[in-house]
Design a protein around this motif. Structure first.
Motif, mmCIF file in Angstrom:
data_model
loop_
_atom_site.group_PDB
_atom_site.id
_atom_site.type_symbol
_atom_site.label_atom_id
_atom_site.label_comp_id
_atom_site.label_asym_id
_atom_site.label_seq_id
_atom_site.Cartn_x
_atom_site.Cartn_y
_atom_site.Cartn_z
ATOM 1 N N ALA A 50 -0.988 -34.760 55.132
ATOM 2 C CA ALA A 50 -0.748 -34.016 56.374
ATOM 3 C C ALA A 50 -0.336 -34.961 57.491
ATOM 4 N N ARG A 51 -1.004 -36.107 57.598
ATOM 5 C CA ARG A 51 -0.670 -37.066 58.649
ATOM 6 C C ARG A 51 0.719 -37.669 58.438
ATOM 7 N N LEU A 52 1.080 -37.915 57.184
ATOM 8 C CA LEU A 52 2.412 -38.439 56.894
ATOM 9 C C LEU A 52 3.492 -37.437 57.276
ATOM 10 N N ALA A 105 -8.484 -33.426 64.004
ATOM 11 C CA ALA A 105 -9.879 -32.971 63.929
ATOM 12 C C ALA A 105 -10.385 -33.068 62.500
ATOM 13 N N GLU A 106 -9.532 -32.698 61.553
ATOM 14 C CA GLU A 106 -9.920 -32.763 60.154
ATOM 15 C C GLU A 106 -10.175 -34.206 59.717
ATOM 16 N N ALA A 107 -9.327 -35.139 60.137
ATOM 17 C CA ALA A 107 -9.516 -36.544 59.782
ATOM 18 C C ALA A 107 -10.858 -37.055 60.299
ATOM 19 N N GLU A 122 2.046 -29.741 68.235
ATOM 20 C CA GLU A 122 0.776 -29.895 68.949
ATOM 21 C C GLU A 122 -0.356 -29.178 68.217
ATOM 22 N N GLU A 123 -0.083 -27.980 67.719
ATOM 23 C CA GLU A 123 -1.107 -27.223 66.984
ATOM 24 C C GLU A 123 -1.484 -27.943 65.692
ATOM 25 N N ALA A 124 -0.468 -28.379 64.943
ATOM 26 C CA ALA A 124 -0.739 -29.064 63.685
ATOM 27 C C ALA A 124 -1.463 -30.386 63.921
ATOM 28 N N HIS A 125 -1.026 -31.134 64.924
ATOM 29 C CA HIS A 125 -1.628 -32.444 65.205
ATOM 30 C C HIS A 125 -3.094 -32.290 65.574
ATOM 31 N N LEU A 133 -3.243 -29.922 55.999
ATOM 32 C CA LEU A 133 -2.047 -29.843 55.167
ATOM 33 C C LEU A 133 -1.391 -28.472 55.295
ATOM 34 N N THR A 134 -2.186 -27.435 55.331
ATOM 35 C CA THR A 134 -1.650 -26.082 55.493
ATOM 36 C C THR A 134 -0.836 -25.961 56.772
#
Length: 226
Positions: free
Chosen positions: A204-206, A56-58, A48-51, A127-128
């Protein structure tokens, strides 16, 4: 307009990769690893945090792409996304559009830690956090800047990672158009690089789309004890 560095991208793991992962004793309490400046540990990130950060970045990258007309303007707008403040954007019309299209941005009042991207730069924040989600250890990141003070011209994330995770990432790097390399100054880390922030966010999305759970890999550290 998104700046792009043209170079030969290789998703193959370098032969000299050390696959070093820090032990609990090697993880500091109040700073990061690798003797980088201004870094901190990003461990145990949830899906959830990464998503949230990757999404937001996208969105921010799409807005930057539509508004920036030059590399200078790209830097101005991207820096606004890094900090949450638009007052460094010279064009008043662009400032207004940023405030309308990215509601988390403001003209004043933001502190030093912009939570939308976890305090990191747009183009490498996603990505991080995605790498941390699969159990890697991010050490440092840079979006890439044309500056004598900048250590990367294009997006790059230094990671401590084991062989099984690095090999799992290989086809995803290839699909996203990203690569691996080793910095001779810090050979214990693998570096993921990308020609632009578009490819780094795509990777990152992949990662989030393809990862099927922490049981896929061996656990290298019990994060509950940290």
């Amino acid at each position: 307009m998104i700046p792009r560095t043209e170079y030969l991208v290789s998703s193959r793991i370098p032969k000299e990769a050390e696959f070093w992962m820090p032990t609990e004793e090697e993880i500091p309490d109040d700073e990061g690893i690798g003797y980088f400046r201004g870094v901190w540990m990003i461990l145990g990130v949830t899906f959830e945090e990464a998503h949230a950060i990757v999404s937001a970045e996208a969105t921010q990258i799409a807005v930057i792409d539509s508004l920036a007309q030059t590399e200078t303007q790209f830097e101005e707008i991207a820096h606004a996304c890094d900090t949450g403040l638009v007052n460094g954007v010279a064009d008043e019309l662009v400032r207004r559009q940023l405030l309308q299209r990215i509601p988390s941005l403001s003209e004043e009042g933001a502190d030093d830690f912009y939570e939308e991207l976890g305090g990191l730069e747009v183009g490498v924040a996603g990505l991080t956090h995605a790498v941390s989600y699969i159990g890697g250890v991010p050490a440092a990141s840079c979006r890439g800047h044309v500056s004598e003070r900048c250590w990367s011209e294009n997006p790059a994330v230094f990671i401590a990672i084991d062989r099984q995770r690095a090999e799992w990432l290989e086809p995803l790097l290839r699909e996203a158009g990203c690569g691996y390399h080793i910095d001779p100054a810090r050979p214990e880390f693998l570096v993921i690089d990308a020609p632009s922030v578009i490819e780094s966010n795509a990777l990152a999305r992949l990662i989030l789309d393809r990862f099927d759970g922490v049981d896929r890999f061996d656990r290298w550290l019990d994060l509950s004890g940290l």
